[in-house]
Design a protein around this motif. Structure first.
Motif, PDB file in Angstrom:
ATOM      1  N   GLU A  12      53.188  81.086  50.485  1.00 35.92           N
ATOM      2  CA  GLU A  12      54.440  81.340  49.796  1.00 35.92           C
ATOM      3  C   GLU A  12      54.960  80.092  49.097  1.00 35.92           C
ATOM      4  O   GLU A  12      55.589  80.168  48.050  1.00 35.92           O
ATOM      5  CB  GLU A  12      55.451  81.812  50.841  1.00 35.92           C
ATOM      6  CG  GLU A  12      56.098  83.107  50.489  1.00 35.92           C
ATOM      7  CD  GLU A  12      57.041  83.543  51.583  1.00 35.92           C
ATOM      8  OE1 GLU A  12      56.541  84.011  52.612  1.00 35.92           O
ATOM      9  OE2 GLU A  12      58.257  83.398  51.391  1.00 35.92           O
ATOM     10  N   TRP A  13      54.668  78.929  49.716  1.00 35.75           N
ATOM     11  CA  TRP A  13      55.165  77.682  49.145  1.00 35.75           C
ATOM     12  C   TRP A  13      54.538  77.362  47.801  1.00 35.75           C
ATOM     13  O   TRP A  13      55.118  76.659  46.983  1.00 35.75           O
ATOM     14  CB  TRP A  13      54.932  76.517  50.122  1.00 35.75           C
ATOM     15  CG  TRP A  13      55.931  76.581  51.211  1.00 35.75           C
ATOM     16  CD1 TRP A  13      55.749  77.013  52.481  1.00 35.75           C
ATOM     17  CD2 TRP A  13      57.319  76.252  51.084  1.00 35.75           C
ATOM     18  NE1 TRP A  13      56.922  76.980  53.168  1.00 35.75           N
ATOM     19  CE2 TRP A  13      57.908  76.516  52.332  1.00 35.75           C
ATOM     20  CE3 TRP A  13      58.118  75.767  50.042  1.00 35.75           C
ATOM     21  CZ2 TRP A  13      59.247  76.305  52.577  1.00 35.75           C
ATOM     22  CZ3 TRP A  13      59.448  75.558  50.275  1.00 35.75           C
ATOM     23  CH2 TRP A  13      60.005  75.827  51.538  1.00 35.75           C
ATOM     24  N   ILE A  15      54.138  79.335  45.457  1.00 38.29           N
ATOM     25  CA  ILE A  15      54.944  79.977  44.409  1.00 38.29           C
ATOM     26  C   ILE A  15      55.962  78.963  43.881  1.00 38.29           C
ATOM     27  O   ILE A  15      56.135  78.789  42.683  1.00 38.29           O
ATOM     28  CB  ILE A  15      55.677  81.228  44.956  1.00 38.29           C
ATOM     29  CG1 ILE A  15      54.673  82.233  45.529  1.00 38.29           C
ATOM     30  CG2 ILE A  15      56.515  81.868  43.863  1.00 38.29           C
ATOM     31  CD1 ILE A  15      55.323  83.430  46.218  1.00 38.29           C
ATOM     32  N   VAL A  16      56.598  78.263  44.835  1.00 41.12           N
ATOM     33  CA  VAL A  16      57.582  77.242  44.448  1.00 41.12           C
ATOM     34  C   VAL A  16      56.905  76.124  43.650  1.00 41.12           C
ATOM     35  O   VAL A  16      57.402  75.692  42.615  1.00 41.12           O
ATOM     36  CB  VAL A  16      58.277  76.666  45.699  1.00 41.12           C
ATOM     37  CG1 VAL A  16      59.280  75.602  45.301  1.00 41.12           C
ATOM     38  CG2 VAL A  16      58.957  77.768  46.488  1.00 41.12           C
ATOM     39  N   ARG A  19      56.094  77.291  40.044  1.00 36.78           N
ATOM     40  CA  ARG A  19      57.207  77.370  39.089  1.00 36.78           C
ATOM     41  C   ARG A  19      57.786  76.009  38.790  1.00 36.78           C
ATOM     42  O   ARG A  19      58.281  75.771  37.677  1.00 36.78           O
ATOM     43  CB  ARG A  19      58.252  78.383  39.524  1.00 36.78           C
ATOM     44  CG  ARG A  19      58.975  78.074  40.793  1.00 36.78           C
ATOM     45  CD  ARG A  19      59.624  79.343  41.309  1.00 36.78           C
ATOM     46  NE  ARG A  19      60.442  79.059  42.480  1.00 36.78           N
ATOM     47  CZ  ARG A  19      60.773  79.970  43.392  1.00 36.78           C
ATOM     48  NH1 ARG A  19      60.342  81.194  43.275  1.00 36.78           N
ATOM     49  NH2 ARG A  19      61.530  79.646  44.409  1.00 36.78           N
ATOM     50  N   GLN A  20      57.688  75.075  39.766  1.00 37.00           N
ATOM     51  CA  GLN A  20      58.145  73.718  39.460  1.00 37.00           C
ATOM     52  C   GLN A  20      57.275  73.083  38.384  1.00 37.00           C
ATOM     53  O   GLN A  20      57.771  72.464  37.454  1.00 37.00           O
ATOM     54  CB  GLN A  20      58.148  72.858  40.713  1.00 37.00           C
ATOM     55  CG  GLN A  20      59.539  72.792  41.316  1.00 37.00           C
ATOM     56  CD  GLN A  20      59.529  72.332  42.756  1.00 37.00           C
ATOM     57  OE1 GLN A  20      58.489  71.941  43.276  1.00 37.00           O
ATOM     58  NE2 GLN A  20      60.679  72.393  43.393  1.00 37.00           N
ATOM     59  N   ARG A  23      58.207  74.675  35.089  1.00 38.92           N
ATOM     60  CA  ARG A  23      59.472  74.194  34.555  1.00 38.92           C
ATOM     61  C   ARG A  23      59.297  72.817  33.920  1.00 38.92           C
ATOM     62  O   ARG A  23      59.768  72.572  32.817  1.00 38.92           O
ATOM     63  CB  ARG A  23      60.523  74.140  35.658  1.00 38.92           C
ATOM     64  CG  ARG A  23      61.888  73.709  35.158  1.00 38.92           C
ATOM     65  CD  ARG A  23      62.820  73.310  36.272  1.00 38.92           C
ATOM     66  NE  ARG A  23      63.331  74.466  37.011  1.00 38.92           N
ATOM     67  CZ  ARG A  23      63.087  74.688  38.299  1.00 38.92           C
ATOM     68  NH1 ARG A  23      62.319  73.853  38.980  1.00 38.92           N
ATOM     69  NH2 ARG A  23      63.612  75.713  38.899  1.00 38.92           N
ATOM     70  N   THR A  40      59.813  79.709  33.683  1.00 33.68           N
ATOM     71  CA  THR A  40      59.825  79.521  35.135  1.00 33.68           C
ATOM     72  C   THR A  40      59.854  80.866  35.853  1.00 33.68           C
ATOM     73  O   THR A  40      59.124  81.093  36.820  1.00 33.68           O
ATOM     74  CB  THR A  40      61.071  78.705  35.548  1.00 33.68           C
ATOM     75  OG1 THR A  40      61.165  77.568  34.708  1.00 33.68           O
ATOM     76  CG2 THR A  40      60.969  78.251  36.986  1.00 33.68           C
ATOM     77  N   THR A  41      60.698  81.772  35.356  1.00 31.26           N
ATOM     78  CA  THR A  41      60.812  83.085  35.998  1.00 31.26           C
ATOM     79  C   THR A  41      59.506  83.861  35.883  1.00 31.26           C
ATOM     80  O   THR A  41      59.040  84.469  36.853  1.00 31.26           O
ATOM     81  CB  THR A  41      61.957  83.892  35.359  1.00 31.26           C
ATOM     82  OG1 THR A  41      63.113  83.067  35.307  1.00 31.26           O
ATOM     83  CG2 THR A  41      62.270  85.130  36.171  1.00 31.26           C
ATOM     84  N   SER A  44      57.050  82.581  38.324  1.00 33.40           N
ATOM     85  CA  SER A  44      57.415  82.996  39.673  1.00 33.40           C
ATOM     86  C   SER A  44      56.968  84.427  39.948  1.00 33.40           C
ATOM     87  O   SER A  44      56.416  84.732  41.002  1.00 33.40           O
ATOM     88  CB  SER A  44      58.922  82.850  39.848  1.00 33.40           C
ATOM     89  OG  SER A  44      59.270  83.004  41.192  1.00 33.40           O
ATOM     90  N   GLU A  45      57.190  85.312  38.968  1.00 34.95           N
ATOM     91  CA  GLU A  45      56.780  86.714  39.128  1.00 34.95           C
ATOM     92  C   GLU A  45      55.260  86.820  39.272  1.00 34.95           C
ATOM     93  O   GLU A  45      54.754  87.534  40.141  1.00 34.95           O
ATOM     94  CB  GLU A  45      57.222  87.556  37.925  1.00 34.95           C
ATOM     95  CG  GLU A  45      58.721  87.590  37.651  1.00 34.95           C
ATOM     96  CD  GLU A  45      59.517  88.327  38.723  1.00 34.95           C
ATOM     97  OE1 GLU A  45      58.941  89.172  39.415  1.00 34.95           O
ATOM     98  OE2 GLU A  45      60.723  88.017  38.871  1.00 34.95           O
ATOM     99  N   ARG A  48      54.032  85.363  42.575  1.00 31.24           N
ATOM    100  CA  ARG A  48      54.362  86.225  43.707  1.00 31.24           C
ATOM    101  C   ARG A  48      53.440  87.440  43.745  1.00 31.24           C
ATOM    102  O   ARG A  48      53.014  87.857  44.816  1.00 31.24           O
ATOM    103  CB  ARG A  48      55.821  86.669  43.644  1.00 31.24           C
ATOM    104  CG  ARG A  48      56.164  87.592  44.816  1.00 31.24           C
ATOM    105  CD  ARG A  48      57.629  87.750  45.048  1.00 31.24           C
ATOM    106  NE  ARG A  48      58.205  86.606  45.723  1.00 31.24           N
ATOM    107  CZ  ARG A  48      58.962  85.707  45.152  1.00 31.24           C
ATOM    108  NH1 ARG A  48      59.230  85.800  43.868  1.00 31.24           N
ATOM    109  NH2 ARG A  48      59.436  84.701  45.829  1.00 31.24           N
TER     110      ARG A  48
END
Lengths: 133, 120, 276
Positions: A12-13, A15-16, A19-20, A23, A40-41, A44-45, A48
């Motif tokens: 899960e991490w 994903i962060v 997106r970082q 960005r 970024t969004t 993330s999608e 995920r």
């Protein structure tokens, strides 16, 4: 300068992390705050989706040029089960994860170009691009 | 990682300021913490400020939406404040409307709205 | 051979131009000349003729530059490309006929002249059309920028109330720009109510309505209210006929009524004071 960077999506991490990275790349490429949020969004999608449906895969981010245009291309790929009914996942409101079902059509709206290639049992690759206007 | 979002109590209102990017675990933890705090304090309203947040994806939006619905079930009102223009635009483009949520420009406006709503 | 031809043309330039102008006036395109004062018709026609003849013997880069200069002028005169094309046709016809009359062209050298003509006219037509489309693309992109510049600023009118007048057709690209300006403005001006005035929007179809609804929803997310004003009767008709649902936000027929409502929403009103 490295024109291509990637993040493996396993936990899960990641994903962060993805997106970082997205960005930062969007900022470096000169996108405004709204487009930064869109990119970024979208990442993330996509990340995920990999995490939820394929278990693992990767997100690659690439600077692209075409005819004097500059942009950022995101390639999300996995070797998961594939998407059996492509048309269905592109419908608004369709979701298999119990989420809001905004995923794929939402990403398409956030970005300028969007392409899915999927083979049942072999995996999915989604390529999507945002151009600097 | 054990970063929890602080929830402050001001009279009958809870105030939450989300200061950094939410990962999935923190978001779910926040949902639980807020509901517990609501229960323990019998608060009538909640203001959640999102000013520093620069993006919200469909997962976080769902957690937020769920929190708001659950809070409503517990008889309290929620105001979301400080959604940035870029965040609002991406939410709309994603197709997320958060249609039954009260919103305000900032914490101050949000508290005003909430108090007015509670008086009514 | 070229030389004889160029000489023949140059010596009789006035005659050729006159014939050419006469022929152009017989065309439906006469109105293009109509807009120009006579001396300008004369001047541009001469320039056109000179340009036409200049590359019979010369196809150098300097010539390309002349063609570009000339095309730019023609674009500014508002000559349509169809008209320019016709002008080239007529000019070569006139010259051909003329050379035939002068017996510079005769049975024996017909084939050679045909080739000369082809090599003369085709590149000319190509480069003119090319220069023309470049000029056009430039104009279009400049106009696009101009349109973007004029599109949509949010004007703070009263404390907590701002107005955005929308003028002209709304396409997807403009809609995105409008939405960004609107939201940035709401936050920076701390507006609680924004009035979106569509008096100047000629057509509200499903797509435009969709963009407006999205903008209104985004405004709600940042914490303000969006009101649609300036709804003309025909717009109201199309909105209902298309089945577009605008129930979720306030609409008013005029900016004035919208402003009154906005003041009401922020607990204020305009009152008349007695003159002293």
């Amino acid at each position: 300068m490295d024109l291509r960077s990637s993040v493996e999506i396993i936990t899960e991490w990641d994903i962060v992390a993805a997106r970082q990275l997205g960005r930062n790349e969007a900022k470096k490429a000169g996108f405004g705050t709204v487009d930064q949020a869109r990119i970024t969004t979208a990442i993330s999608e996509l990340a995920r989706n990999i995490y939820l449906y394929a278990g693992k895969g990767k997100i690659e981010i690439e600077r692209v040029t075409d005819n004097g245009k500059f942009g950022i291309k995101i390639i999300a790929s996995d070797e998961g089960p594939g998407i059996p009914d492509l048309r269905k996942v592109m419908e608004d409101g369709f979701s298999t994860s119990g989420g809001l079902g905004a995923g794929m059509p939402g990403v398409k709206r956030l970005m300028d170009e969007f392409k899915v290639a999927s083979e049942t049992g072999a995996g999915t690759t989604i390529t999507t691009t945002k151009w600097l206007h | 990682m054990n970063a929890r979002i602080p929830i402050l109590k001001l009279n009958e209102v809870l105030i939450v300021s989300i200061q950094w990017e939410l990962d999935d675990q923190t978001a779910i933890q926040f949902q639980e913490d807020l509901l517990n705090k609501m229960h323990n304090t019998a608060a009538l309203g909640v203001v959640i400020d999102l000013t520093p947040i620069d993006f919200i994806d469909s997962f976080i939006a769902k957690v937020l939406g769920d929190v708001i619905n659950m809070t409503g079930l517990m008889g309290a009102k929620v105001v979301i404040t400080g959604i940035q223009p870029a965040v609002a635009i991406t939410l709309i483009e994603l197709g997320i409307r958060l249609s039954n949520v009260m919103t305000a420009l900032d914490l101050e406006n949000g508290l005003d709205k909430l108090y007015k709503e509670l008086e009514a | 051979m070229d030389k004889i031809m160029v000489e023949g043309i140059n010596k009789n330039m006035d005659e050729i131009i006159e014939r050419w102008i006469r022929r152009m006036k017989e065309e439906k395109g006469e109105r293009f000349f109509h807009f120009m004062p006579d001396h300008l018709v004369e001047k541009t026609s001469r320039e056109f003729a000179e340009l036409m003849t200049s590359n019979i013997s010369d196809s150098s880069a300097a010539n390309t530059e002349r063609i570009n200069d000339f095309t730019e002028k023609v674009v500014r005169f508002g000559w349509a490309i169809k008209f320019v094309n016709k002008a080239i046709d007529n000019f070569s016809d006139v010259v051909y006929e003329f050379l035939e009359e002068q017996e510079i062209i005769n049975e024996s050298n017909l084939r050679t002249f045909n080739i000369i003509f082809r090599n003369w006219i085709n590149p000319l037509r190509e480069s003119i059309i090319d220069a023309y489309s470049t000029e056009w693309e430039r104009t279009v992109s400049l106009q696009k920028i101009a349109l973007q510049e004029l599109s949509a600023s949010l004007i703070p009118v009263f404390d907590k109330i701002s107005v955005m007048p929308l003028v002209g057709t709304i396409d997807t690209e403009r809609a995105k720009l409008i939405m960004e300006n609107l939201l940035e403005g709401v936050v920076s001006q701390r507006a609680e109510v924004v009035l979106l005035d569509i008096t100047g929007v000629p057509v509200v179809d499903t797509m435009v309505a969709h963009h407006i609804i999205q903008a209104a929803e985004a405004v709600r997310l940042v914490g303000a209210k969006c009101m649609l004003v300036g709804i003309r009767p025909e717009i109201a008709q199309t909105i209902v006929a298309l089945g577009i649902n605008l129930h979720e936000f306030t609409t008013k027929s005029t900016l004035q009524r919208g402003m009154q409502a906005a003041l009401g929403m922020t607990n204020r009103a305009i009152v008349e004071v007695e003159a002293n």
